[in-house]
Write a protein that holds these residues in place. Structure first.
Motif, PDB file in Angstrom:
ATOM      1  N   GLU A   1       0.821  -1.211   0.000  1.00 42.60           N
ATOM      2  CA  GLU A   1       0.000   0.000   0.000  1.00 42.60           C
ATOM      3  C   GLU A   1       0.855   1.260   0.000  1.00 42.60           C
ATOM      4  N   ILE A   2       1.883   1.311   0.831  1.00 46.19           N
ATOM      5  CA  ILE A   2       2.659   2.556   0.938  1.00 46.19           C
ATOM      6  C   ILE A   2       3.642   2.725  -0.214  1.00 46.19           C
ATOM      7  N   ASN A   3       3.916   1.656  -0.948  1.00 45.11           N
ATOM      8  CA  ASN A   3       4.867   1.751  -2.051  1.00 45.11           C
ATOM      9  C   ASN A   3       4.210   1.998  -3.408  1.00 45.11           C
ATOM     10  N   LYS A   4       2.887   1.903  -3.474  1.00 45.72           N
ATOM     11  CA  LYS A   4       2.229   2.129  -4.759  1.00 45.72           C
ATOM     12  C   LYS A   4       2.159   3.630  -5.041  1.00 45.72           C
ATOM     13  N   PRO A   5       2.205   4.024  -6.311  1.00 44.18           N
ATOM     14  CA  PRO A   5       2.121   5.452  -6.647  1.00 44.18           C
ATOM     15  C   PRO A   5       0.798   6.049  -6.169  1.00 44.18           C
ATOM     16  N   SER A   6       0.872   7.207  -5.543  1.00 49.67           N
ATOM     17  CA  SER A   6      -0.339   7.853  -5.035  1.00 49.67           C
ATOM     18  C   SER A   6      -0.046   9.308  -4.703  1.00 49.67           C
ATOM     19  N   LYS A   7      -1.063  10.149  -4.804  1.00 52.92           N
ATOM     20  CA  LYS A   7      -0.925  11.545  -4.401  1.00 52.92           C
ATOM     21  C   LYS A   7      -1.033  11.692  -2.884  1.00 52.92           C
ATOM     22  N   ARG A   8      -1.593  10.668  -2.218  1.00 55.21           N
ATOM     23  CA  ARG A   8      -1.714  10.699  -0.763  1.00 55.21           C
ATOM     24  C   ARG A   8      -0.383  10.343  -0.111  1.00 55.21           C
ATOM     25  N   SER A   9      -0.162  10.848   1.074  1.00 55.24           N
ATOM     26  CA  SER A   9       1.077  10.563   1.784  1.00 55.24           C
ATOM     27  C   SER A   9       1.142   9.087   2.164  1.00 55.24           C
ATOM     28  N   LYS A  10       2.355   8.607   2.405  1.00 51.18           N
ATOM     29  CA  LYS A  10       2.529   7.224   2.838  1.00 51.18           C
ATOM     30  C   LYS A  10       1.823   6.977   4.165  1.00 51.18           C
ATOM     31  N   LEU A  11       1.862   7.978   5.057  1.00 48.04           N
ATOM     32  CA  LEU A  11       1.226   7.806   6.360  1.00 48.04           C
ATOM     33  C   LEU A  11      -0.286   7.686   6.217  1.00 48.04           C
ATOM     34  N   SER A  12      -0.850   8.455   5.301  1.00 42.00           N
ATOM     35  CA  SER A  12      -2.291   8.358   5.054  1.00 42.00           C
ATOM     36  C   SER A  12      -2.650   6.974   4.552  1.00 42.00           C
TER      37      SER A  12
ATOM     38  N   ALA B   1       6.368  -4.540  11.112  1.00 37.85           N
ATOM     39  CA  ALA B   1       5.225  -3.646  10.931  1.00 37.85           C
ATOM     40  C   ALA B   1       5.541  -2.260  11.480  1.00 37.85           C
ATOM     41  N   PHE B   2       6.216  -2.189  12.621  1.00 34.42           N
ATOM     42  CA  PHE B   2       6.559  -0.896  13.214  1.00 34.42           C
ATOM     43  C   PHE B   2       7.551  -0.142  12.331  1.00 34.42           C
ATOM     44  N   GLU B   3       8.509  -0.846  11.746  1.00 35.41           N
ATOM     45  CA  GLU B   3       9.469  -0.207  10.841  1.00 35.41           C
ATOM     46  C   GLU B   3       8.764   0.385   9.627  1.00 35.41           C
ATOM     47  N   LEU B   4       7.724  -0.273   9.159  1.00 40.35           N
ATOM     48  CA  LEU B   4       6.954   0.261   8.035  1.00 40.35           C
ATOM     49  C   LEU B   4       6.250   1.556   8.427  1.00 40.35           C
ATOM     50  N   LEU B   5       5.777   1.621   9.665  1.00 43.25           N
ATOM     51  CA  LEU B   5       5.152   2.855  10.142  1.00 43.25           C
ATOM     52  C   LEU B   5       6.182   3.982  10.211  1.00 43.25           C
ATOM     53  N   LEU B   6       7.381   3.678  10.696  1.00 46.74           N
ATOM     54  CA  LEU B   6       8.437   4.689  10.720  1.00 46.74           C
ATOM     55  C   LEU B   6       8.740   5.183   9.309  1.00 46.74           C
ATOM     56  N   GLU B   7       8.791   4.254   8.361  1.00 47.92           N
ATOM     57  CA  GLU B   7       9.024   4.637   6.960  1.00 47.92           C
ATOM     58  C   GLU B   7       7.900   5.520   6.446  1.00 47.92           C
ATOM     59  N   ALA B   8       6.679   5.194   6.828  1.00 51.99           N
ATOM     60  CA  ALA B   8       5.517   5.949   6.350  1.00 51.99           C
ATOM     61  C   ALA B   8       5.501   7.375   6.875  1.00 51.99           C
ATOM     62  N   LEU B   9       6.175   7.638   7.980  1.00 59.29           N
ATOM     63  CA  LEU B   9       6.214   9.000   8.520  1.00 59.29           C
ATOM     64  C   LEU B   9       7.022   9.941   7.629  1.00 59.29           C
TER      65      LEU B   9
ATOM     66  N   ARG C   1      10.553  10.320  15.845  1.00 62.60           N
ATOM     67  CA  ARG C   1       9.755   9.479  14.931  1.00 62.60           C
ATOM     68  C   ARG C   1       9.094   8.338  15.692  1.00 62.60           C
ATOM     69  N   GLU C   2       9.861   7.707  16.577  1.00 66.63           N
ATOM     70  CA  GLU C   2       9.328   6.567  17.320  1.00 66.63           C
ATOM     71  C   GLU C   2       8.149   6.989  18.198  1.00 66.63           C
ATOM     72  N   ARG C   3       8.274   8.153  18.834  1.00 66.27           N
ATOM     73  CA  ARG C   3       7.177   8.635  19.677  1.00 66.27           C
ATOM     74  C   ARG C   3       5.939   8.945  18.840  1.00 66.27           C
ATOM     75  N   SER C   4       6.149   9.571  17.701  1.00 60.16           N
ATOM     76  CA  SER C   4       5.015   9.871  16.807  1.00 60.16           C
ATOM     77  C   SER C   4       4.370   8.595  16.312  1.00 60.16           C
ATOM     78  N   ALA C   5       5.204   7.597  16.005  1.00 59.49           N
ATOM     79  CA  ALA C   5       4.679   6.316  15.532  1.00 59.49           C
ATOM     80  C   ALA C   5       3.804   5.662  16.596  1.00 59.49           C
ATOM     81  N   LEU C   6       4.270   5.679  17.836  1.00 54.20           N
ATOM     82  CA  LEU C   6       3.494   5.081  18.916  1.00 54.20           C
ATOM     83  C   LEU C   6       2.176   5.827  19.131  1.00 54.20           C
ATOM     84  N   LYS C   7       2.217   7.137  19.030  1.00 57.67           N
ATOM     85  CA  LYS C   7       1.006   7.943  19.238  1.00 57.67           C
ATOM     86  C   LYS C   7      -0.055   7.630  18.187  1.00 57.67           C
ATOM     87  N   ILE C   8       0.343   7.620  16.920  1.00 61.50           N
ATOM     88  CA  ILE C   8      -0.678   7.405  15.897  1.00 61.50           C
ATOM     89  C   ILE C   8      -1.122   5.945  15.880  1.00 61.50           C
ATOM     90  N   TRP C   9      -0.231   5.009  16.228  1.00 61.84           N
ATOM     91  CA  TRP C   9      -0.645   3.615  16.279  1.00 61.84           C
ATOM     92  C   TRP C   9      -1.668   3.412  17.392  1.00 61.84           C
TER      93      TRP C   9
END
Length: 211
Positions: free
Chosen positions: A83-94, A136-144, A153-161
């Motif tokens: 999902e995060i690697n496919k071309p898209s106008k939306r952000s990876k985090l979205s 899975a957590f590393e993918l979230l860090l990448e998506a940020l 980054r790690e704190r933000s990842a934990l918050k949104i997760w």
């Protein structure tokens, strides 16, 4: 003409095949009935093997549950990566966040096994399950899509997760209709994404100014 070799019965397995068959069958049961649906005896009967056969691969139900949870996380990560690697106008985090919401609601039995049981929490560091969760957590860090500055980054990842988990669990229980605020679950998740990105950006800039 020499006789044809006998065809292998559908429900027999080469050495090693039964382990994966048990895990995959258990995933199917969890999908329908949640973590409580895993039963070694029922799986043996479903796969057409003797009752003792599964114990050659899993010492007890708990070791099977751990393997099934690890497999679930690997499926989850594969879906997120695509999902995060496919071309898209939306952000990876979205894309990460919306995919997590969809997974949690569409495959709630699997989601509860992963995030609402003690199995994941009890996984020792370095185990197969721990490695699968960290993927899975590393993918979230990448998506940020943000530089590594301290542990911001790690704190933000934990918050949104944590926030995403709350949305999934409340929505699955019918407690998050959005009527009071006239907002859909998807819109709420998108708000969380934007707030997370903004807060992380501000925190990184502040850290830069402070040296």
């Amino acid at each position: 003409m020499s006789p044809r070799p006998a065809r292998k019965p559908l429900n027999t397995y080469h050495h090693g095949d039964l382990r994966d068959a048990l895990v995959q069958a258990a995933l199917g049961e969890v999908e329908l009935g949640g973590p409580e649906a895993i039963s070694i005896s029922a799986l043996a009967k479903k796969l057409g093997v003797s009752q003792p056969a599964p114990y050659k691969h899993f010492t007890d139900r708990e070791t099977l549950v751990v393997a099934v949870t690890a497999a679930a996380f690997r499926q989850f990560s594969a879906m997120l990566r695509e999902e995060i690697n496919k071309p898209s106008k939306r952000s990876k985090l979205s894309r990460f966040a919306q995919a997590t919401l969809n997974f949690g609601l569409r495959r709630n039995g699997i989601y509860r096994l992963m995030f609402a049981s003690r199995t994941t929490a009890c996984a020792p560091k370095g185990s197969e399950l721990h490695a699968a969760t960290m993927e899975a957590f590393e993918l979230l860090l990448e998506a940020l899509e943000a530089p590594a500055v301290g542990l911001l980054r790690e704190r933000s990842a934990l918050k949104i997760w944590a926030a995403l988990h709350g949305v999934v669990m409340l929505a699955e229980q019918g407690l998050l209709t959005g009527r009071l605020a006239h907002v859909s679950r998807e819109e709420l998740v998108e708000d969380l994404v934007e707030q997370t990105k903004l807060a992380l950006s501000v925190a990184i800039k502040a850290a830069g100014k402070n040296g």
